[in-house]
Scaffold this motif. Sequence first.
Motif, PDB file in Angstrom:
ATOM      1  N   ARG A   1      -7.137  -6.737   3.120  1.00  0.00           N
ATOM      2  CA  ARG A   1      -5.842  -6.191   2.696  1.00  0.00           C
ATOM      3  C   ARG A   1      -5.286  -6.981   1.506  1.00  0.00           C
ATOM      4  NH1 ARG A   1      -0.550  -5.191   6.498  1.00  0.00           N
ATOM      5  NH2 ARG A   1       0.711  -4.259   4.872  1.00  0.00           N
ATOM      6  N   VAL A   2      -5.397  -8.291   1.575  1.00  0.00           N
ATOM      7  CA  VAL A   2      -4.900  -9.136   0.487  1.00  0.00           C
ATOM      8  C   VAL A   2      -5.756  -8.932  -0.764  1.00  0.00           C
ATOM      9  CG1 VAL A   2      -4.572 -11.528  -0.250  1.00  0.00           C
ATOM     10  CG2 VAL A   2      -3.905 -10.836   2.046  1.00  0.00           C
ATOM     11  N   ARG A   3      -7.076  -8.841  -0.582  1.00  0.00           N
ATOM     12  CA  ARG A   3      -7.964  -8.606  -1.732  1.00  0.00           C
ATOM     13  C   ARG A   3      -7.655  -7.282  -2.391  1.00  0.00           C
ATOM     14  NH1 ARG A   3     -12.281 -10.584   1.642  1.00  0.00           N
ATOM     15  NH2 ARG A   3     -12.914  -8.440   1.963  1.00  0.00           N
ATOM     16  N   GLY A   4      -7.404  -6.238  -1.586  1.00  0.00           N
ATOM     17  CA  GLY A   4      -7.072  -4.929  -2.149  1.00  0.00           C
ATOM     18  C   GLY A   4      -5.773  -4.958  -2.923  1.00  0.00           C
ATOM     19  N   GLY A   5      -4.784  -5.644  -2.376  1.00  0.00           N
ATOM     20  CA  GLY A   5      -3.502  -5.749  -3.079  1.00  0.00           C
ATOM     21  C   GLY A   5      -3.643  -6.494  -4.387  1.00  0.00           C
ATOM     22  N   ARG A   6      -4.422  -7.577  -4.366  1.00  0.00           N
ATOM     23  CA  ARG A   6      -4.629  -8.361  -5.594  1.00  0.00           C
ATOM     24  C   ARG A   6      -5.404  -7.537  -6.611  1.00  0.00           C
ATOM     25  NH1 ARG A   6      -2.835 -11.389  -9.276  1.00  0.00           N
ATOM     26  NH2 ARG A   6      -4.309 -12.834 -10.148  1.00  0.00           N
ATOM     27  N   GLU A   7      -6.382  -6.760  -6.142  1.00  0.00           N
ATOM     28  CA  GLU A   7      -7.164  -5.911  -7.048  1.00  0.00           C
ATOM     29  C   GLU A   7      -6.275  -4.874  -7.725  1.00  0.00           C
ATOM     30  OE1 GLU A   7     -10.866  -2.799  -6.725  1.00  0.00           O
ATOM     31  OE2 GLU A   7     -10.740  -4.431  -5.286  1.00  0.00           O
ATOM     32  N   ARG A   8      -5.371  -4.270  -6.956  1.00  0.00           N
ATOM     33  CA  ARG A   8      -4.439  -3.290  -7.538  1.00  0.00           C
ATOM     34  C   ARG A   8      -3.517  -3.958  -8.552  1.00  0.00           C
ATOM     35  NH1 ARG A   8      -4.683  -1.539  -2.326  1.00  0.00           N
ATOM     36  NH2 ARG A   8      -2.847  -2.742  -1.699  1.00  0.00           N
ATOM     37  N   GLU A   9      -3.062  -5.153  -8.233  1.00  0.00           N
ATOM     38  CA  GLU A   9      -2.185  -5.884  -9.144  1.00  0.00           C
ATOM     39  C   GLU A   9      -2.901  -6.188 -10.461  1.00  0.00           C
ATOM     40  OE1 GLU A   9       0.037 -10.230  -9.234  1.00  0.00           O
ATOM     41  OE2 GLU A   9      -0.698  -9.433  -7.338  1.00  0.00           O
ATOM     42  N   ILE A  10      -4.152  -6.611 -10.369  1.00  0.00           N
ATOM     43  CA  ILE A  10      -4.927  -6.919 -11.575  1.00  0.00           C
ATOM     44  C   ILE A  10      -5.175  -5.662 -12.398  1.00  0.00           C
ATOM     45  CG2 ILE A  10      -7.201  -7.682 -12.383  1.00  0.00           C
ATOM     46  CD1 ILE A  10      -7.126  -9.730 -10.071  1.00  0.00           C
ATOM     47  N   ARG A  11      -5.487  -4.544 -11.728  1.00  0.00           N
ATOM     48  CA  ARG A  11      -5.688  -3.282 -12.458  1.00  0.00           C
ATOM     49  C   ARG A  11      -4.432  -2.865 -13.208  1.00  0.00           C
ATOM     50  NH1 ARG A  11      -8.279   0.299  -8.008  1.00  0.00           N
ATOM     51  NH2 ARG A  11     -10.103  -0.928  -7.589  1.00  0.00           N
ATOM     52  N   LYS A  12      -3.261  -3.032 -12.582  1.00  0.00           N
ATOM     53  CA  LYS A  12      -2.006  -2.677 -13.240  1.00  0.00           C
ATOM     54  C   LYS A  12      -1.766  -3.563 -14.454  1.00  0.00           C
ATOM     55  CE  LYS A  12       2.948  -2.100 -12.577  1.00  0.00           C
ATOM     56  NZ  LYS A  12       3.148  -2.402 -13.983  1.00  0.00           N
ATOM     57  N   ILE A  13      -2.022  -4.848 -14.312  1.00  0.00           N
ATOM     58  CA  ILE A  13      -1.852  -5.766 -15.438  1.00  0.00           C
ATOM     59  C   ILE A  13      -2.803  -5.388 -16.570  1.00  0.00           C
ATOM     60  CG2 ILE A  13      -2.193  -8.168 -16.174  1.00  0.00           C
ATOM     61  CD1 ILE A  13      -1.207  -8.960 -13.325  1.00  0.00           C
ATOM     62  N   ASP A  14      -4.060  -5.056 -16.230  1.00  0.00           N
ATOM     63  CA  ASP A  14      -5.028  -4.647 -17.249  1.00  0.00           C
ATOM     64  C   ASP A  14      -4.586  -3.373 -17.962  1.00  0.00           C
ATOM     65  OD1 ASP A  14      -6.619  -6.813 -16.698  1.00  0.00           O
ATOM     66  OD2 ASP A  14      -8.098  -5.682 -15.525  1.00  0.00           O
TER      67      ASP A  14
END
Length: 54
Positions: free
Chosen positions: A22-35
């Motif tokens: 769950r934490v990895r998925g949230g971090r992945e979404r956050e990184i995609r948004k920043i990108d």
Amino acid sequence: MRLLDLLTGSKSTAPATGRTPRVRGGREREIRKIDADTSRWLRGGGLAPKRGRR
């Protein structure tokens, strides 16, 4: 202890502490948004208007 393991090449007996899916998925979404925001910023010229400068 982890540093010592790295230097000596031995394996640690302690379990590795990792992120939950769950934490990895949230971090992945956050990184995609920043990108996406960075890509949009670069397509727009890369510089924000200078506000408040004389």
